[in-house]
Each structure stands twice: as structure tokens, then as C-alpha cells.
Design a protein around this motif. Structure first.
Motif, PDB file in Angstrom:
ATOM      1  N   PHE A  31       0.855  -1.190   0.000  1.00 32.56           N
ATOM      2  CA  PHE A  31       0.000   0.000   0.000  1.00 32.56           C
ATOM      3  C   PHE A  31       0.889   1.238   0.000  1.00 32.56           C
ATOM      4  CE2 PHE A  31      -2.363   3.366   2.316  1.00 32.56           C
ATOM      5  CZ  PHE A  31      -3.336   3.587   1.349  1.00 32.56           C
ATOM      6  N   ARG A  32       0.577   2.176  -0.920  1.00 30.12           N
ATOM      7  CA  ARG A  32       1.362   3.405  -1.052  1.00 30.12           C
ATOM      8  C   ARG A  32       0.515   4.606  -0.652  1.00 30.12           C
ATOM      9  NH1 ARG A  32       1.272   7.009  -5.060  1.00 30.12           N
ATOM     10  NH2 ARG A  32       0.223   5.563  -6.504  1.00 30.12           N
ATOM     11  N   TYR A  33       1.035   5.398   0.315  1.00 26.68           N
ATOM     12  CA  TYR A  33       0.399   6.651   0.719  1.00 26.68           C
ATOM     13  C   TYR A  33       1.017   7.788  -0.105  1.00 26.68           C
ATOM     14  CZ  TYR A  33      -0.789   4.223   5.182  1.00 26.68           C
ATOM     15  OH  TYR A  33      -1.238   3.361   6.155  1.00 26.68           O
ATOM     16  N   GLY A  34       0.569   7.982  -1.325  1.00 24.00           N
ATOM     17  CA  GLY A  34       1.191   9.015  -2.152  1.00 24.00           C
ATOM     18  C   GLY A  34       2.680   8.764  -2.228  1.00 24.00           C
ATOM     19  N   ARG A  35       3.471   9.777  -1.824  1.00 27.21           N
ATOM     20  CA  ARG A  35       4.914   9.591  -1.673  1.00 27.21           C
ATOM     21  C   ARG A  35       5.327   9.712  -0.205  1.00 27.21           C
ATOM     22  NH1 ARG A  35       5.636  11.501  -7.060  1.00 27.21           N
ATOM     23  NH2 ARG A  35       7.065  10.089  -8.148  1.00 27.21           N
ATOM     24  N   VAL A  36       4.332   9.682   0.680  1.00 27.14           N
ATOM     25  CA  VAL A  36       4.613   9.838   2.107  1.00 27.14           C
ATOM     26  C   VAL A  36       5.197   8.562   2.685  1.00 27.14           C
ATOM     27  CG1 VAL A  36       3.580  10.270   4.365  1.00 27.14           C
ATOM     28  CG2 VAL A  36       2.841  11.590   2.372  1.00 27.14           C
ATOM     29  N   ALA A  37       4.597   7.431   2.343  1.00 24.38           N
ATOM     30  CA  ALA A  37       5.058   6.161   2.908  1.00 24.38           C
ATOM     31  C   ALA A  37       4.631   5.013   2.009  1.00 24.38           C
ATOM     32  CB  ALA A  37       4.496   5.965   4.315  1.00 24.38           C
ATOM     33  N   MET A  38       5.337   3.892   2.188  1.00 25.04           N
ATOM     34  CA  MET A  38       5.041   2.670   1.441  1.00 25.04           C
ATOM     35  C   MET A  38       5.144   1.510   2.425  1.00 25.04           C
ATOM     36  SD  MET A  38       7.130   1.292  -1.872  1.00 25.04           S
ATOM     37  CE  MET A  38       6.812  -0.303  -2.614  1.00 25.04           C
TER      38      MET A  38
END
Length: 266
Positions: free
Chosen positions: A202-209
Motif C-alpha cells: 500500500f502506497r500513501y502518495g509519496r509519504v510512505a510505502m
């Protein structure tokens, strides 16, 4: 023996005949006068009708003349406008001819510029979160394929500079879009201990993966500093699962808690 009319009686009879004949002549003159009057009246009516017709024709001609004058003025105005348009187009043609004369020079300058743009995009791609942009069937990483195609088109002679530039700009726009979206997909990853596992990413935009295993017992995040996966506390499990459901469009958008690590500026 023959009878002769006496002079007195003859005179009397002549006077009677004269008195009788005079009204007949007067009636004939009156009828003639009436006939002449009627003819004159008809002639006058015909003349008046002709006058009215000529007046109507004159009015029509005046209106037509005024219309022609207006059309003439409009045509003159249109002609002046078209002359300005033609002059502008001639100037534009001269400018285009000058630009065409510099096409080869522009092409020569564009190639190194596009090479620099691709190099910058690849550098950003390498330093970014290592997420993928998978097709619906899960067989192709669109993000990696996009950069491979950029290398391919730069070496092909059948691809115009304009098309190359369009693909480069498209790559930059796609990278910008990733920062405003979330995504979830299945992938095989290598953990810090060297083991390979099939997980849900799951990717939170470019905030976290982050990832969570299929049995939902283990989860972790990508660490930018160590460039590897590190474990996450189980307290993030519900948030990760919620994010996956939202990305898969089986849940409505909601606020999610992301495992964000403060980055230090070098």
C-alpha cells in the motif's frame, strides 16, 4: 284638286318642328360632352396610375440605391480588414520561414536537453520509494516500462523529436500524479533477513510505502535511509488494511494514519 298649305299654317308647322328638333340636338351635344368627360376622366385615372407607378418605382430605386451604398461601405470595410489580416499573415509566414531555417539548429539543441531531462527523471526514480504502477492484470509495471521506453525512443530514428519530448513530459507528469494518489497491489518483496514473501503493498502518495503479509500477521514499511523493509508495530495493521480497501475502491475515502518518519536535510 290638290291642296296647298297656306303660308301661315306652314310657318306655324315650321316653328313647331323647330321647337321639337332643338331638344334632340341639345341631348346629342350633352351625350357627347359626357362621353368626352368620361374619356378624359379615364385618361386622368390612367395618368395618375402611371404617376403612382413611377413614384413607387422611384422609391424602390432610392431604397435599392441606399442599400447598394451600404453594401459598398461594408465591402470597403471588409476589404480594409482583410488587408490587415493578409499583412499579419505575411508577417507570420516570414517568421515561420525564419524559424524553419533554424529547425536543424533547434533539433541539435533539443537532443542533449532531452537526454538531461531523462537523466534527471531516472535519478529521481532511483531515489524515490520503490513502488510499482501495475496494470490491472498485474503483469506489467507501467512505471518501470515508461522509463525503458524513453531509452528506446531516444535511439530510434523513426520517432520525431516532438514525440520524444511528449513522452518525457508525460513521464514527469505521471511522477507528479503519484504524489497525489494512493495505490495497492500484490508483489514479491525481499525482506531484511533475505526471505522473499508475497505481500500486499500500500502506497500513501509519496509519504510512505508499507506491506502486509497475506496472513495479515506481519507488516512493515520501506525505510528511505537504509533502503530496505523494516517492521511496523501491529498497531498500524487496521490502518494499512483500511488503506488497501480504499485503494481497491471497496471502502469510502477516509483519513488514514501513515507511518511517517521525519527526514533530516543534508
Amino acid at each position: 284638286m290638290k291642296r296647298f298649305i297656306k303660308p301661315v299654317r306652314a310657318a306655324f308647322m315650321a316653328s313647331i318642328l323647330a321647337s321639337v328638333a332643338t331638344p334632340a340636338f341639345a341631348q346629342a351635344d350633352l351625350a357627347g360632352a359626357i362621353s368626352v368627360g368620361e374619356a378624359a376622366t379615364r385618361k386622368a385615372e390612367q395618368t395618375q396610375e402611371r404617376i403612382n407607378q413611377l413614384d413607387d418605382e422611384r422609391s424602390d430605386m432610392v431604397r435599392e440605391f441606399r442599400t447598394l451604398l451600404q453594401q459598398k461601405d461594408a465591402a470597403a470595410l471588409y476589404k480594409r480588414q482583410q488587408e490587415r489580416v493578409v499583412a499579419s499573415q505575411e508577417n507570420e509566414l516570414k517568421s515561420l520561414e525564419e524559424q524553419l531555417g533554424r529547425v536543424e539548429e533547434i533539433k541539435a539543441q533539443m537532443v542533449p536537453m532531452m537526454e538531461d531531462m531523462i537523466a534527471a527523471a531516472k535519478m529521481f526514480y532511483a531515489a524515490d520509494l520503490p513502488f510499482k504502477d501495475m496494470t490491472e492484470d498485474g503483469k506489467l509495471d507501467v512505471r518501470a516500462d515508461r522509463y525503458a521506453k524513453l531509452d528506446d525512443v531516444m535511439g530510434r530514428g523513426d520517432v520525431s523529436p516532438a514525440e520524444r519530448y511528449r513522452l518525457i513530459i508525460q513521464a514527469f507528469q505521471s511522477e507528479m500524479e503519484y504524489g497525489r494518489t494512493i495505490d495497492a497491489y500484490t508483489d514479491d518483496i525481499t525482506l531484511a533477513d533475505g526471505s522473499v514473501k508475497t505481500v500486499d503493498i500500500f502506497r500513501y502518495g509519496r509519504v510512505a510505502m508499507v506491506y502486509i503479509t497475506k496472513d495479515r500477521n506481519q507488516l512493515g514499511r520501506w525505510d528511505r535511509e537504509t533502503q530496505q523493509w523494516v517492521d511496523l508495530p501491529s498497531s498500524y495493521k487496521s490502518e494499512v488494511l483500511k488503506g488497501i480497501r480504499i485503494a481497491d475502491k471497496v471502502a469510502t475515502p477516509a483519513i488514514m494514519m501513515a507511518p511517517v518518519v521525519k527526514l533530516s536535510a543534508q
